[in-house]
Design a protein around this motif. Structure first.
Motif, PDB file in Angstrom:
ATOM      1  N   LYS A  61       0.759  -1.151   0.055  1.00 55.29           N
ATOM      2  CA  LYS A  61      -0.097   0.215  -0.152  1.00 55.29           C
ATOM      3  C   LYS A  61       0.908   1.197  -0.490  1.00 55.29           C
ATOM      4  O   LYS A  61       2.215   1.639   0.725  1.00 55.29           O
ATOM      5  CB  LYS A  61      -0.797   0.539   1.198  1.00 55.29           C
ATOM      6  N   VAL A  62       0.689   1.788  -0.728  1.00 55.27           N
ATOM      7  CA  VAL A  62       1.054   3.287  -1.323  1.00 55.27           C
ATOM      8  C   VAL A  62       0.311   5.167  -0.739  1.00 55.27           C
ATOM      9  O   VAL A  62      -0.887   5.032  -1.301  1.00 55.27           O
ATOM     10  CB  VAL A  62       1.765   4.092  -2.143  1.00 55.27           C
ATOM     11  N   ASP A 121       1.062  10.658   1.576  1.00 55.14           N
ATOM     12  CA  ASP A 121       2.163  11.193   2.313  1.00 55.14           C
ATOM     13  C   ASP A 121       3.835  10.658   0.982  1.00 55.14           C
ATOM     14  O   ASP A 121       4.484  10.815   1.838  1.00 55.14           O
ATOM     15  CB  ASP A 121       2.689  10.953   3.473  1.00 55.14           C
ATOM     16  N   ASP A 122       3.604   9.111   1.078  1.00 57.36           N
ATOM     17  CA  ASP A 122       4.558   8.099   1.144  1.00 57.36           C
ATOM     18  C   ASP A 122       5.010   8.812  -0.908  1.00 57.36           C
ATOM     19  O   ASP A 122       5.757   7.733  -1.285  1.00 57.36           O
ATOM     20  CB  ASP A 122       4.569   7.344   1.398  1.00 57.36           C
ATOM     21  N   TYR A 123       4.123   8.750  -1.612  1.00 58.20           N
ATOM     22  CA  TYR A 123       3.975   8.754  -2.669  1.00 58.20           C
ATOM     23  C   TYR A 123       5.232   9.007  -3.374  1.00 58.20           C
ATOM     24  O   TYR A 123       5.732   8.283  -4.113  1.00 58.20           O
ATOM     25  CB  TYR A 123       2.590   8.807  -3.729  1.00 58.20           C
ATOM     26  N   THR A 133       0.157  -0.711 -10.400  1.00 53.10           N
ATOM     27  CA  THR A 133      -0.674   0.256 -10.079  1.00 53.10           C
ATOM     28  C   THR A 133      -2.086   0.561 -10.051  1.00 53.10           C
ATOM     29  O   THR A 133      -2.151   0.678 -11.172  1.00 53.10           O
ATOM     30  CB  THR A 133       0.167   1.889  -9.219  1.00 53.10           C
ATOM     31  N   SER A 134      -2.878   0.664  -8.788  1.00 51.79           N
ATOM     32  CA  SER A 134      -4.062   0.343  -8.892  1.00 51.79           C
ATOM     33  C   SER A 134      -4.512   1.928  -8.907  1.00 51.79           C
ATOM     34  O   SER A 134      -5.677   2.853  -9.426  1.00 51.79           O
ATOM     35  CB  SER A 134      -5.157   0.322  -7.507  1.00 51.79           C
ATOM     36  N   ILE A 135      -3.880   3.135  -8.885  1.00 54.19           N
ATOM     37  CA  ILE A 135      -4.257   4.514  -9.173  1.00 54.19           C
ATOM     38  C   ILE A 135      -3.439   5.462  -9.389  1.00 54.19           C
ATOM     39  O   ILE A 135      -1.377   5.704  -9.523  1.00 54.19           O
ATOM     40  CB  ILE A 135      -4.136   4.974  -7.623  1.00 54.19           C
ATOM     41  N   THR A 136      -2.866   6.466 -10.629  1.00 53.15           N
ATOM     42  CA  THR A 136      -2.442   7.435 -11.094  1.00 53.15           C
ATOM     43  C   THR A 136      -1.903   8.903 -10.069  1.00 53.15           C
ATOM     44  O   THR A 136      -1.082   9.153 -10.704  1.00 53.15           O
ATOM     45  CB  THR A 136      -2.525   7.674 -12.515  1.00 53.15           C
ATOM     46  N   ASN A 137      -3.085   8.434  -9.888  1.00 51.28           N
ATOM     47  CA  ASN A 137      -2.778  10.003  -8.972  1.00 51.28           C
ATOM     48  C   ASN A 137      -2.959   9.651  -7.530  1.00 51.28           C
ATOM     49  O   ASN A 137      -4.015  10.299  -7.528  1.00 51.28           O
ATOM     50  CB  ASN A 137      -3.857  10.975  -9.553  1.00 51.28           C
ATOM     51  N   TYR A 182      -1.515  12.438  -5.474  1.00 52.61           N
ATOM     52  CA  TYR A 182      -1.523  13.667  -5.040  1.00 52.61           C
ATOM     53  C   TYR A 182      -3.191  13.871  -4.595  1.00 52.61           C
ATOM     54  O   TYR A 182      -2.444  14.832  -3.205  1.00 52.61           O
ATOM     55  CB  TYR A 182      -1.360  14.207  -5.581  1.00 52.61           C
ATOM     56  N   GLU A 183      -3.833  12.835  -4.196  1.00 51.28           N
ATOM     57  CA  GLU A 183      -4.685  13.161  -3.005  1.00 51.28           C
ATOM     58  C   GLU A 183      -4.812  12.761  -2.092  1.00 51.28           C
ATOM     59  O   GLU A 183      -4.571  11.803  -1.972  1.00 51.28           O
ATOM     60  CB  GLU A 183      -6.283  13.021  -3.902  1.00 51.28           C
ATOM     61  N   GLU A 184      -5.201  13.891  -1.243  1.00 53.79           N
ATOM     62  CA  GLU A 184      -5.070  13.475   0.059  1.00 53.79           C
ATOM     63  C   GLU A 184      -6.265  12.511   0.515  1.00 53.79           C
ATOM     64  O   GLU A 184      -6.642  12.448   0.602  1.00 53.79           O
ATOM     65  CB  GLU A 184      -5.526  15.331   0.782  1.00 53.79           C
ATOM     66  N   ASN A 185      -5.139  10.921   1.912  1.00 47.72           N
ATOM     67  CA  ASN A 185      -5.979  10.945   1.856  1.00 47.72           C
ATOM     68  C   ASN A 185      -5.789   9.394   0.774  1.00 47.72           C
ATOM     69  O   ASN A 185      -6.748   8.281   1.327  1.00 47.72           O
ATOM     70  CB  ASN A 185      -7.320  11.116   2.482  1.00 47.72           C
ATOM     71  N   ALA A 186      -5.459   9.443   0.030  1.00 46.74           N
ATOM     72  CA  ALA A 186      -5.625   8.082  -1.205  1.00 46.74           C
ATOM     73  C   ALA A 186      -4.288   7.629  -1.162  1.00 46.74           C
ATOM     74  O   ALA A 186      -3.374   7.592  -0.346  1.00 46.74           O
ATOM     75  CB  ALA A 186      -5.343   9.102  -2.656  1.00 46.74           C
ATOM     76  N   VAL A 187      -4.413   5.917  -1.274  1.00 45.94           N
ATOM     77  CA  VAL A 187      -3.894   5.249  -1.050  1.00 45.94           C
ATOM     78  C   VAL A 187      -3.565   4.091  -2.101  1.00 45.94           C
ATOM     79  O   VAL A 187      -5.136   3.616  -2.584  1.00 45.94           O
ATOM     80  CB  VAL A 187      -4.685   4.046   0.046  1.00 45.94           C
ATOM     81  N   GLY A 188      -2.980   4.094  -2.753  1.00 49.70           N
ATOM     82  CA  GLY A 188      -2.839   3.007  -4.239  1.00 49.70           C
ATOM     83  C   GLY A 188      -2.411   1.373  -3.377  1.00 49.70           C
ATOM     84  O   GLY A 188      -1.960   1.282  -2.857  1.00 49.70           O
TER      85      GLY A 188
END
Length: 97
Positions: free
Chosen positions: A37-38, A41-43, A75-79, A81-87
């Protein structure tokens, strides 16, 4: 199986860890694959690390240590940068020949 994986001194909690070998140029090479999981904040740190594509991989519980490059990555998500997002990231690393 979950496993702690250290890539260039960054510790990742690897989920669904799998250890294997591949044959390249007649040589058996280590290959590890795992999910992780990413968080938002760690992206930046994770993607900057992955773009280097030159890793020292350590899996302490398996006594593994080898130089590696990316064999496969998604990865399941490319963005993130949105707060609270987790990929969900999937990574396969193969030992350098």
């Amino acid at each position: 199986m979950n496993q702690k994986v250290i890539i260039n001194n960054l510790t990742i909690d690897g989920l669904n860890f799998h250890e294997d070998t591949v044959t390249k140029e007649g040589k058996e090479l280590h290959k590890v694959s795992f999910d992780f999981k990413v968080k938002h904040d760690d992206y930046h740190d994770i993607t900057t690390l992955l773009y280097q594509n030159d890793f020292l991989v350590k899996v302490p519980d398996k006594n593994l240590r080898f130089s590696a490059t990316i064999y496969n990555y998604s990865t399941s998500i490319t963005n993130l940068y949105e707060e609270n997002a987790v990929g969900d990231f999937k990574l396969e690393l193969v030992e350098k020949a």
